[in-house]
Design a protein around this motif. Structure first.
Motif, PDB file in Angstrom:
ATOM      1  N   VAL A  78       0.963  -1.134  -0.015  1.00  0.00           N
ATOM      2  CA  VAL A  78       0.071   0.010  -0.058  1.00  0.00           C
ATOM      3  C   VAL A  78       0.741   1.180   0.009  1.00  0.00           C
ATOM      4  N   LEU A  79       1.857   1.386   0.840  1.00  0.00           N
ATOM      5  CA  LEU A  79       2.564   2.596   1.094  1.00  0.00           C
ATOM      6  C   LEU A  79       3.927   2.405   0.577  1.00  0.00           C
ATOM      7  N   ASN A  80       4.589   3.631   0.437  1.00  0.00           N
ATOM      8  CA  ASN A  80       5.890   3.766  -0.186  1.00  0.00           C
ATOM      9  C   ASN A  80       6.637   3.618   1.317  1.00  0.00           C
ATOM     10  N   THR A  81       7.819   2.503   1.411  1.00  0.00           N
ATOM     11  CA  THR A  81       8.375   2.347   2.652  1.00  0.00           C
ATOM     12  C   THR A  81       9.955   2.653   2.458  1.00  0.00           C
ATOM     13  N   PRO A  82      10.584   2.637   3.521  1.00  0.00           N
ATOM     14  CA  PRO A  82      11.967   2.768   3.312  1.00  0.00           C
ATOM     15  C   PRO A  82      12.662   1.597   2.282  1.00  0.00           C
ATOM     16  N   SER A  83      12.273   0.384   2.348  1.00  0.00           N
ATOM     17  CA  SER A  83      12.693  -0.720   1.554  1.00  0.00           C
ATOM     18  C   SER A  83      12.482  -0.411   0.204  1.00  0.00           C
ATOM     19  N   ILE A  84      11.377   0.075  -0.191  1.00  0.00           N
ATOM     20  CA  ILE A  84      10.759   0.322  -1.424  1.00  0.00           C
ATOM     21  C   ILE A  84      11.545   1.624  -2.138  1.00  0.00           C
ATOM     22  N   HIS A  85      11.869   2.592  -1.315  1.00  0.00           N
ATOM     23  CA  HIS A  85      12.551   3.835  -1.654  1.00  0.00           C
ATOM     24  C   HIS A  85      13.883   3.731  -1.673  1.00  0.00           C
ATOM     25  N   ARG A  86      14.749   2.575  -1.119  1.00  0.00           N
ATOM     26  CA  ARG A  86      15.938   2.365  -1.236  1.00  0.00           C
ATOM     27  C   ARG A  86      16.349   1.698  -2.509  1.00  0.00           C
ATOM     28  N   ALA A  87      15.441   0.783  -3.033  1.00  0.00           N
ATOM     29  CA  ALA A  87      15.622   0.439  -4.229  1.00  0.00           C
ATOM     30  C   ALA A  87      15.390   1.446  -5.468  1.00  0.00           C
ATOM     31  N   HIS A  88      14.411   2.423  -5.060  1.00  0.00           N
ATOM     32  CA  HIS A  88      14.549   3.561  -6.171  1.00  0.00           C
ATOM     33  C   HIS A  88      15.884   4.508  -5.956  1.00  0.00           C
ATOM     34  N   HIS A  89      16.470   4.461  -4.954  1.00  0.00           N
ATOM     35  CA  HIS A  89      17.750   5.254  -5.121  1.00  0.00           C
ATOM     36  C   HIS A  89      18.988   4.345  -5.743  1.00  0.00           C
ATOM     37  N   ALA A  90      18.711   3.179  -5.779  1.00  0.00           N
ATOM     38  CA  ALA A  90      19.739   2.070  -6.090  1.00  0.00           C
ATOM     39  C   ALA A  90      20.212   2.293  -7.970  1.00  0.00           C
ATOM     40  N   ARG A  91      21.361   2.268  -8.117  1.00  0.00           N
ATOM     41  CA  ARG A  91      21.694   2.332  -9.431  1.00  0.00           C
ATOM     42  C   ARG A  91      22.113   0.720 -10.088  1.00  0.00           C
ATOM     43  N   ASN A  92      21.772  -0.308  -9.414  1.00  0.00           N
ATOM     44  CA  ASN A  92      21.920  -1.435  -9.988  1.00  0.00           C
ATOM     45  C   ASN A  92      20.798  -1.667 -11.041  1.00  0.00           C
ATOM     46  N   PRO A  93      21.446  -2.245 -12.213  1.00  0.00           N
ATOM     47  CA  PRO A  93      20.349  -2.313 -13.256  1.00  0.00           C
ATOM     48  C   PRO A  93      19.122  -3.065 -12.894  1.00  0.00           C
ATOM     49  N   ARG A  94      19.034  -3.843 -11.894  1.00  0.00           N
ATOM     50  CA  ARG A  94      17.788  -4.437 -11.445  1.00  0.00           C
ATOM     51  C   ARG A  94      16.849  -3.420 -10.990  1.00  0.00           C
ATOM     52  N   TYR A  95      17.293  -2.347 -10.322  1.00  0.00           N
ATOM     53  CA  TYR A  95      16.448  -1.259  -9.484  1.00  0.00           C
ATOM     54  C   TYR A  95      16.423   0.024 -10.398  1.00  0.00           C
TER      55      TYR A  95
ATOM     56  N   GLU B 197      12.980  -4.771  -3.091  1.00  0.00           N
ATOM     57  CA  GLU B 197      14.587  -4.960  -2.808  1.00  0.00           C
ATOM     58  C   GLU B 197      14.816  -6.359  -2.487  1.00  0.00           C
ATOM     59  N   CYS B 198      16.097  -6.507  -2.883  1.00  0.00           N
ATOM     60  CA  CYS B 198      16.633  -7.963  -2.966  1.00  0.00           C
ATOM     61  C   CYS B 198      17.742  -8.284  -1.955  1.00  0.00           C
ATOM     62  N   GLU B 199      17.600  -9.174  -1.156  1.00  0.00           N
ATOM     63  CA  GLU B 199      18.763  -9.001  -0.196  1.00  0.00           C
ATOM     64  C   GLU B 199      20.017  -9.694  -1.002  1.00  0.00           C
ATOM     65  N   ALA B 200      19.731 -10.613  -1.880  1.00  0.00           N
ATOM     66  CA  ALA B 200      20.848 -11.063  -2.647  1.00  0.00           C
ATOM     67  C   ALA B 200      21.619 -10.097  -3.705  1.00  0.00           C
ATOM     68  N   GLU B 201      21.017  -8.868  -3.921  1.00  0.00           N
ATOM     69  CA  GLU B 201      21.586  -7.828  -4.625  1.00  0.00           C
ATOM     70  C   GLU B 201      21.601  -6.780  -3.888  1.00  0.00           C
ATOM     71  N   PRO B 202      22.473  -6.241  -3.041  1.00  0.00           N
ATOM     72  CA  PRO B 202      22.456  -5.152  -1.909  1.00  0.00           C
ATOM     73  C   PRO B 202      22.208  -3.731  -3.153  1.00  0.00           C
ATOM     74  N   CYS B 203      21.585  -2.851  -2.543  1.00  0.00           N
ATOM     75  CA  CYS B 203      21.335  -1.588  -3.311  1.00  0.00           C
ATOM     76  C   CYS B 203      22.806  -0.880  -3.331  1.00  0.00           C
ATOM     77  N   GLU B 204      23.352  -0.293  -4.537  1.00  0.00           N
ATOM     78  CA  GLU B 204      24.372   0.645  -4.771  1.00  0.00           C
ATOM     79  C   GLU B 204      23.843   1.851  -5.147  1.00  0.00           C
ATOM     80  N   TYR B 205      24.129   2.913  -4.419  1.00  0.00           N
ATOM     81  CA  TYR B 205      23.672   4.250  -4.352  1.00  0.00           C
ATOM     82  C   TYR B 205      24.317   5.107  -5.141  1.00  0.00           C
ATOM     83  N   GLY B 206      23.494   6.210  -5.675  1.00  0.00           N
ATOM     84  CA  GLY B 206      24.207   7.445  -6.316  1.00  0.00           C
ATOM     85  C   GLY B 206      23.640   7.122  -7.909  1.00  0.00           C
TER      86      GLY B 206
END
Length: 318
Positions: A181-198, A220-229
């Motif tokens: 339902v809501l935008n959460t920290p996990s969902i937004h972490r994926a948004h900020h990631a520069r990995n091709p998956r995210y 957000e996937c634990e197997a592919e940690p977010c890389e930011y920037g």
């Protein structure tokens, strides 16, 4: 409801939350906060707020003119009216945010928010003073046309942005059913990631239902940690450079690229189009391939532009 008073009261809450989070990470992950990065974020926030205040002086009378002379309906008051206002604005924020990742003119402003290689609560302050120039205010005009007052429009926009402060953290894990339902920290972490998956996913403001409806959601996937920037990092904490680096590059592209179509794409094409165009040029400067005639048919997924994969390139900023 006086939204400005609410936000004024929230200001020390924001600062306190940043202090608590910095203390929390002090020994667990010492590099989570940087003094230079945090000061840069705070400076960018002050610049953004100043530009925003000036912009509202011009934009609010425009909304009032639309409301007084061209509104199609007068929205009801009370909780029903507020609910409609909230849902409409949150949807329009989704449209604005998605456009800000897919249209270079808008990305030139929004890139500031994504340029830090850290993600913490202070990153929420990392905003651009160029949003009024890019045209963020245009996305709220439908609310005046369908019958919301300028005061309601400004208030709900500010409340939406205030909520988003709290999703810029790595300290809170996934939140179960709320993720539907809501935008959460996990969902937004994926948004900020520069990995091709995210990359270029999860545009939610408050409600994540829009991402789920329109196919832009990724978990957000634990197997592919977010890389930011951003894909091509800009290694500076200078707020002026952070604010204008993409505008400078964009203007240079418009001046130097041959042909009006290329110039138009340099301004309003997807951000990765520039990389595709450069790749298409031979060593002698002659074109060896022709970039796509317009926006990719599925620019938010693994499409191609002129034979060059778009995913992983859409945050090329220099």
């Amino acid at each position: 409801m006086n939204v400005e008073l609410i936000l004024l009261a929230l200001a020390p809450v924001f600062v306190l939350c940043i202090g608590v989070e910095a203390w929390y990470w002090r020994r667990r992950r010492p590099g989570m906060y940087s003094v230079k990065d945090t000061l840069s974020n705070a400076t960018l926030a002050l610049m953004h707020q100043g530009a925003d205040k000036l912009a509202w002086l011009l934009v609010v009378p425009f909304y009032a003119w639309l409301y007084d002379h061209h509104r199609l309906y007068t929205m009801p008051g009370g909780w029903l009216g507020f609910l409609l206002l909230f849902v409409v604005q949150d949807f329009l924020y989704y449209v604005f945010h998605r456009a800000s990742h897919r249209i270079r003119w808008l990305w030139a402003a929004h890139v500031v928010h994504h340029s830090s290689e850290r993600l913490n609560l202070s990153t929420a302050f990392r905003q651009s003073l160029m949003y009024p120039v890019a045209g963020m205010w245009l996305f709220w005009t439908p609310m005046a046309l369908i019958g919301f007052t300028p005061t309601q429009i400004v208030g709900v926009v500010l409340l939406n942005l205030a909520f988003q402060f709290f999703v810029h953290t790595q300290a809170i894990p996934k939140l179960g059913w709320l993720e539907y339902v809501l935008n959460t920290p996990s969902i937004h972490r994926a948004h900020h990631a520069r990995n091709p998956r995210y990359i270029d996913r999860n545009y939610a403001g408050v409600l994540v239902v829009w991402d789920r409806m329109f196919g832009s959601y990724v978990e957000e996937c634990e197997a592919e940690p977010c890389e930011y920037g951003i894909v091509e990092p800009i290694h500076t904490h200078n707020p002026i450079t952070l604010t204008f680096h993409e505008w400078r590059t964009m203007v240079r592209d418009v001046v130097t690229m041959p042909g009006w179509r290329n110039k138009g794409m340099a301004l309003f094409g997807p951000p990765e189009w520039r990389h595709a165009w450069q790749t298409s040029q031979g060593p002698d400067g002659q074109a060896v391939a022709t970039p796509g005639a317009g926006l990719p048919g599925n620019a938010d997924s693994a499409g191609t532009v002129g034979g060059v994969g778009s995913v992983g390139a859409s945050r090329n900023t220099r």
